[in-house]
Design a protein around this motif. Structure first.
Motif, short mmCIF file in Angstrom:
data_model
loop_
_atom_site.label_atom_id
_atom_site.label_comp_id
_atom_site.label_asym_id
_atom_site.label_seq_id
_atom_site.Cartn_x
_atom_site.Cartn_y
_atom_site.Cartn_z
N GLY A 271 0.82 -1.21 0.00
CA GLY A 271 0.00 0.00 0.00
C GLY A 271 0.85 1.25 0.00
N CYS A 272 2.16 1.10 -0.06
CA CYS A 272 3.07 2.26 -0.03
C CYS A 272 3.88 2.28 -1.31
N VAL A 273 3.98 3.47 -1.93
CA VAL A 273 4.75 3.60 -3.17
C VAL A 273 6.02 4.42 -2.96
N GLY A 274 6.26 4.87 -1.74
CA GLY A 274 7.50 5.58 -1.44
C GLY A 274 7.52 7.03 -1.85
N CYS A 275 6.35 7.70 -1.86
CA CYS A 275 6.32 9.11 -2.28
C CYS A 275 6.89 10.04 -1.23
N GLY A 276 6.91 9.61 0.03
CA GLY A 276 7.50 10.41 1.11
C GLY A 276 6.60 11.47 1.70
N ARG A 277 5.37 11.60 1.21
CA ARG A 277 4.49 12.67 1.72
C ARG A 277 4.26 12.52 3.23
N CYS A 278 4.01 11.30 3.69
CA CYS A 278 3.67 11.13 5.11
C CYS A 278 4.83 11.55 6.00
N ILE A 279 6.06 11.51 5.47
CA ILE A 279 7.23 11.92 6.26
C ILE A 279 7.28 13.45 6.35
S1 SF4 Z 1 2.33 8.87 1.95
FE1 SF4 Z 1 3.77 7.54 3.06
S2 SF4 Z 1 2.69 5.57 3.24
FE2 SF4 Z 1 1.62 6.75 1.67
S3 SF4 Z 1 2.58 6.05 -0.27
FE3 SF4 Z 1 3.64 7.94 0.37
S4 SF4 Z 1 5.41 7.19 1.58
FE4 SF4 Z 1 3.98 5.47 1.41
#
Ligand code: SF4
Ligand code: SF4
Length: 367
Positions: free
Chosen positions: A338-346
């Motif tokens: 479910g994670c694509v590594g976009c980094g937004r949540c960080i």
């Molecule tokens: S927001 Fe976080 S959990 Fe969601 S896809 Fe991007 S890196 Fe993964």
């Protein structure tokens, strides 16, 4: 592989709008690069970049005129395919009794311009949940069908990006109509363009273009290889599905809970989080009622309410649920991460909690 000039982006947008598409792409607004309806290439974030880190996002002026030289912003394409707030039905009393009406007007036909490879992968993940399951979501499929996707290969990952370790970038995978790689050097500002569908080829044929020189193709390949090396972060190279399954009772969940605010920001910005709740509203006359759907989050206490109370009452249990679903049980449900590594949540976590770091700590504590 073809080459178009930067000045031809306006023609591309004109062609798409002429075909009836609503063009959506990145633009600068409120100190961030957001996704919005665009009418001209001058609205794209040319000359702007982003500095991101855990709990930090800053728009910065670049020292060149790159247009797509920025990492993911707070918004994702999810907002257009699976809106945050959406009316599902209305009901009215009239002479014949209570009459229900199905939702609303047909959604726009979107052309998404500037889809990062991680976000293209995220659209594939959302498709798996909302379009390809046993019960496809009619609102999502009506919006998703016929979206024209112009991906932009990523030559400039941010420090919170880790798509390479999740298998989603920096080069766009399947699912685009056109994929572009931006090039800016002494030979000019241009894009290598690859058509991934018949619709994409038809649009490309209507743009001024020329065959790409071998030097441009080699240069773009080198830029993408360099981008893969420059990823700011990486997921630990372990079986994440098993790691989370093996750590249900880890003391580390309490450590995260001592920092996590349960604010739900990570789920709101995540391009694959899809959970919703429904709300019924009436007016004072009692003659009119509406049912709305809005995004919800597993970080909200009442999200796990069953008859008699909530199941996940602690922040520790809610964070564990979120990361376990993302990295482990999503595979069981939908066959992918479910994670694509976009980094937004960080970047958008006010406490700077970093999913890659927490996974690495679980690995360490498990060894
Ligand atoms: S927001 Fe976080 S959990 Fe969601 S896809 Fe991007 S890196 Fe993964
Ligand atoms: S991990 Fe961060 S963004 Fe997510 S709920 Fe906790 S504090 Fe909010």
């Amino acid at each position: 592989m073809k080459l178009i000039e930067h000045s031809d982006l306006d023609i591309l947008m004109r062609v798409l709008r002429g075909e009836g598409y609503t063009v959506v792409g990145p633009t600068v607004r409120d100190g961030a690069i957001v996704l919005a309806e665009l009418t001209g290439a001058d609205q794209l974030p040319t000359g702007w970049g982003v500095e991101a880190d855990a709990g930090r996002y800053r728009l910065v002026a670049r020292d060149d005129e790159m247009t797509f030289g920025h990492a993911a912003g707070p918004g994702s394409w999810k907002s257009f395919l699976h809106p945050a707030h959406e009316r599902l039905t209305t009901a009215e009393w009239d002479e014949s009794g209570l009459v229900f009406h199905a939702a609303a007007e047909p959604p726009p036909r979107y052309a998404f311009l500037g889809v990062r490879p991680c976000d293209l992968a995220a659209m594939g993940v959302l498709d798996g949940v909302l379009a390809r399951g046993a019960y496809p979501d009619p609102s999502y499929t009506a919006r998703r069908d016929g979206v024209f996707v112009i991906a932009v290969n990523c030559t400039e990952p941010g420090s919170t990006c880790f798509c390479v370790s999740m298998g989603g970038g920096p080069k766009a995978g399947a699912g685009y109509d056109l994929a572009m790689t931006e090039r800016l050097d002494e030979h000019g500002h241009r894009y290598l363009v690859d058509a991934g569908s018949t619709a994409g080829q038809q649009v490309l044929d209507r743009l001024p273009h020329r065959p790409a020189e071998p030097t441009d193709v080699a240069g773009a390949d080198a830029d993408l290889s360099a981008a893969a090396e420059k990823m700011g972060r990486a997921m630990p190279e372990v079986d994440l599905r098993q790691l989370l399954a093996d750590n249900r009772e880890s003391p580390h969940w309490d450590d995260i809970a001592s920092r996590c605010l349960s604010c739900a920001n990570c789920t709101m910005v995540c391009p694959t989080c899809f959970c919703t709740t429904t709300e019924d509203v009436t007016d004072l006359t009692g003659d009119h009622a509406e049912r709305w759907r809005r995004w919800d989050s597993c970080f909200n206490l009442d999200f796990s309410y069953l008859h008699g109370g909530e199941v996940r009452t602690s922040t520790a249990s809610r964070y564990r649920q979120w990361i376990s679903h993302k990295l482990s049980t999503w595979h069981d449900q939908f066959g992918t991460s479910g994670c694509v590594g976009c980094g937004r949540c960080i970047a958008w976590c006010p406490a700077g909690i970093d999913i890659t770091e927490e996974a690495a700590k679980l690995v360490d504590s498990h060894d």
